[in-house]
Design an enzyme around this catalytic site. Structure first.
Site, PDB file in Angstrom:
ATOM      1  N   ARG A 107       3.846  -1.870   2.927  1.00  0.00           N
ATOM      2  CA  ARG A 107       3.094  -2.543   1.763  1.00  0.00           C
ATOM      3  C   ARG A 107       3.817  -2.382   0.589  1.00  0.00           C
ATOM      4  NH1 ARG A 107      -3.349  -1.800   0.796  1.00  0.00           N
ATOM      5  NH2 ARG A 107      -2.553   0.237   0.016  1.00  0.00           N
ATOM      6  N   THR A 111       2.328  -5.537  -5.170  1.00  0.00           N
ATOM      7  CA  THR A 111       1.722  -6.542  -4.768  1.00  0.00           C
ATOM      8  C   THR A 111       0.828  -6.247  -3.419  1.00  0.00           C
ATOM      9  OG1 THR A 111       3.336  -7.226  -3.290  1.00  0.00           O
ATOM     10  CG2 THR A 111       3.710  -7.781  -5.599  1.00  0.00           C
ATOM     11  N   ASP A 203      -3.701   8.630   2.244  1.00  0.00           N
ATOM     12  CA  ASP A 203      -2.478   7.593   2.846  1.00  0.00           C
ATOM     13  C   ASP A 203      -2.551   8.112   4.367  1.00  0.00           C
ATOM     14  OD1 ASP A 203       0.257   6.113   1.739  1.00  0.00           O
ATOM     15  OD2 ASP A 203       0.267   6.967   3.841  1.00  0.00           O
ATOM     16  N   ASP A 206       1.181   9.576   5.220  1.00  0.00           N
ATOM     17  CA  ASP A 206       1.527  10.660   4.560  1.00  0.00           C
ATOM     18  C   ASP A 206       0.835  11.875   5.289  1.00  0.00           C
ATOM     19  OD1 ASP A 206       3.463   9.546   3.097  1.00  0.00           O
ATOM     20  OD2 ASP A 206       1.968   9.249   1.341  1.00  0.00           O
TER      21      ASP A 206
HETATM   22  C1  PRP Z   1      -0.550   1.437   5.239  1.00  0.00           C
HETATM   23  C2  PRP Z   1      -1.287   1.571   6.725  1.00  0.00           C
HETATM   24  C3  PRP Z   1      -1.325  -0.037   7.137  1.00  0.00           C
HETATM   25  C4  PRP Z   1      -1.411  -0.556   5.658  1.00  0.00           C
HETATM   26  C5  PRP Z   1      -2.824  -1.161   5.472  1.00  0.00           C
HETATM   27  O1  PRP Z   1       0.674   1.445   5.637  1.00  0.00           O
HETATM   28  O2  PRP Z   1      -0.782   2.131   7.661  1.00  0.00           O
HETATM   29  O3  PRP Z   1      -0.122  -0.290   7.691  1.00  0.00           O
HETATM   30  O4  PRP Z   1      -1.244   0.165   4.583  1.00  0.00           O
HETATM   31  O5  PRP Z   1      -2.722  -2.076   4.412  1.00  0.00           O
HETATM   32  P1  PRP Z   1      -2.972  -3.375   4.368  1.00  0.00           P
HETATM   33  O6  PRP Z   1      -4.296  -3.718   5.010  1.00  0.00           O
HETATM   34  O7  PRP Z   1      -3.278  -3.728   2.817  1.00  0.00           O
HETATM   35  O8  PRP Z   1      -1.784  -4.360   4.686  1.00  0.00           O
HETATM   36  P2  PRP Z   1       1.816   1.642   4.645  1.00  0.00           P
HETATM   37  O9  PRP Z   1       2.309   0.233   4.182  1.00  0.00           O
HETATM   38  O10 PRP Z   1       1.496   2.570   3.521  1.00  0.00           O
HETATM   39  O11 PRP Z   1       3.019   2.281   5.575  1.00  0.00           O
HETATM   40  P3  PRP Z   1       3.221   3.506   6.135  1.00  0.00           P
HETATM   41  O12 PRP Z   1       2.380   3.504   7.581  1.00  0.00           O
HETATM   42  O13 PRP Z   1       4.707   3.573   6.526  1.00  0.00           O
HETATM   43  O14 PRP Z   1       2.880   4.572   5.407  1.00  0.00           O
HETATM   44  N1  URA Z   2      -3.089   2.671   3.732  1.00  0.00           N
HETATM   45  C1  URA Z   2      -3.542   3.878   3.762  1.00  0.00           C
HETATM   46  O1  URA Z   2      -2.698   4.775   4.249  1.00  0.00           O
HETATM   47  N2  URA Z   2      -4.619   4.267   3.325  1.00  0.00           N
HETATM   48  C2  URA Z   2      -5.539   3.144   2.643  1.00  0.00           C
HETATM   49  O2  URA Z   2      -6.456   3.749   2.028  1.00  0.00           O
HETATM   50  C3  URA Z   2      -5.000   2.126   2.644  1.00  0.00           C
HETATM   51  C4  URA Z   2      -3.950   1.715   3.018  1.00  0.00           C
END
Ligand code: PRP
Ligand code: URA
Length: 212
Positions: A107, A111, A203, A206
């Site tokens: 994400r 945005t 997160d 993380d």
């Molecule tokens: C997080 C999560 C989802 C997304 C959800 O991933 O694991 O994939 O955000 O958000 P959305 O419903 O608004 O799209 P992130 O983009 O942080 O990537 P990561 O898993 O690599 O940390």
């Molecule tokens: N992605 C995450 O990992 N946590 C949130 O709360 C939203 C999106």
């Protein structure tokens, strides 16, 4: 939240118990990872009562008997990178021979739009139920993007599994892809101003991988 035919929110005390520990900021990486796997297994167990099966003949020490087993290639596991990776073992516990495809999406922090950076899906996925994994369903953008990709690859049946979702995200996916079955272990209140789920767990990527 409005009722959707294809949306299941698990309201099970055993899942709620595990999610409570998962949320706790004092829960360390190892326990967090184990809980994500355990919750996923519980969800999949419930969501796949109708898994395709095949008949097999088994020879017990006493006689031959016709038995039921899970059909070959019944499901394919698709984690959305990164955080979806944390759920894969939880599905493999129940479907040990399921193949795994990967969809990389992140994400944009400003945005909140999803950006694709990787997609590798196994052959034959179109004849299998795709289990799409992501612990967090926030705006729904990542899930919608991943489902778009799976449909382009010919997937006819997709089941999305999220540990925590919010009404906004569930509704976005349900409206964009009404045919997709959505399973959310716990429905949280809302997103904050930077797109994080409240109360949420922070997160997920993380916390699973120790990157912060
Ligand atoms: C997080 C999560 C989802 C997304 C959800 O991933 O694991 O994939 O955000 O958000 P959305 O419903 O608004 O799209 P992130 O983009 O942080 O990537 P990561 O898993 O690599 O940390
Ligand atoms: N992605 C995450 O990992 N946590 C949130 O709360 C939203 C999106």
């Amino acid at each position: 939240m409005k009722e959707y035919q294809n949306v299941t929110i698990f309201d099970h005390p055993l899942i709620r118990h595990k999610v409570a520990i998962l949320r706790d900021k004092a829960t360390g990486m190892k326990e967090f990872r184990e809980l994500v796997e355990e919750i996923t297994t519980l969800m999949v167990y419930e969501a796949f009562k109708d898994v395709p099966t095949k008949k097999v003949i088994v020879e017990t020490p006493l006689e031959k008997t016709e038995q039921t087993m899970v059909a070959d290639n019944a499901v394919t596991i698709i984690p959305i990178l990164r955080a979806g990776l944390g759920m894969v073992n939880g599905v493999h516990t129940l479907f040990p021979t399921a193949r795994v495809g990967h969809i990389g999406l992140y994400r944009d922090e400003e945005t909140l739009e999803p950006h694709e950076y990787y997609c590798k899906l196994p052959e034959g996925i179109e004849n299998s139920i795709a289990i799409l994994l992501d612990p967090m369903l926030a705006t729904g953008g990542s899930a919608i993007g991943a489902i778009d990709l799976l449909k382009k690859r010919g997937c006819k049946e997709i089941r999305l599994m999220n540990i925590i979702g919010v009404p906004q995200g569930v509704e976005a996916v349900a409206n964009a892809h009404p045919d997709v079955k959505i399973y959310v272990s716990t429905l949280d209140r809302q997103l904050n101003e930077v797109g994080y789920i409240l109360p949420g767990l922070g997160d997920a990527g993380d916390r699973l991988f120790g990157t912060k």
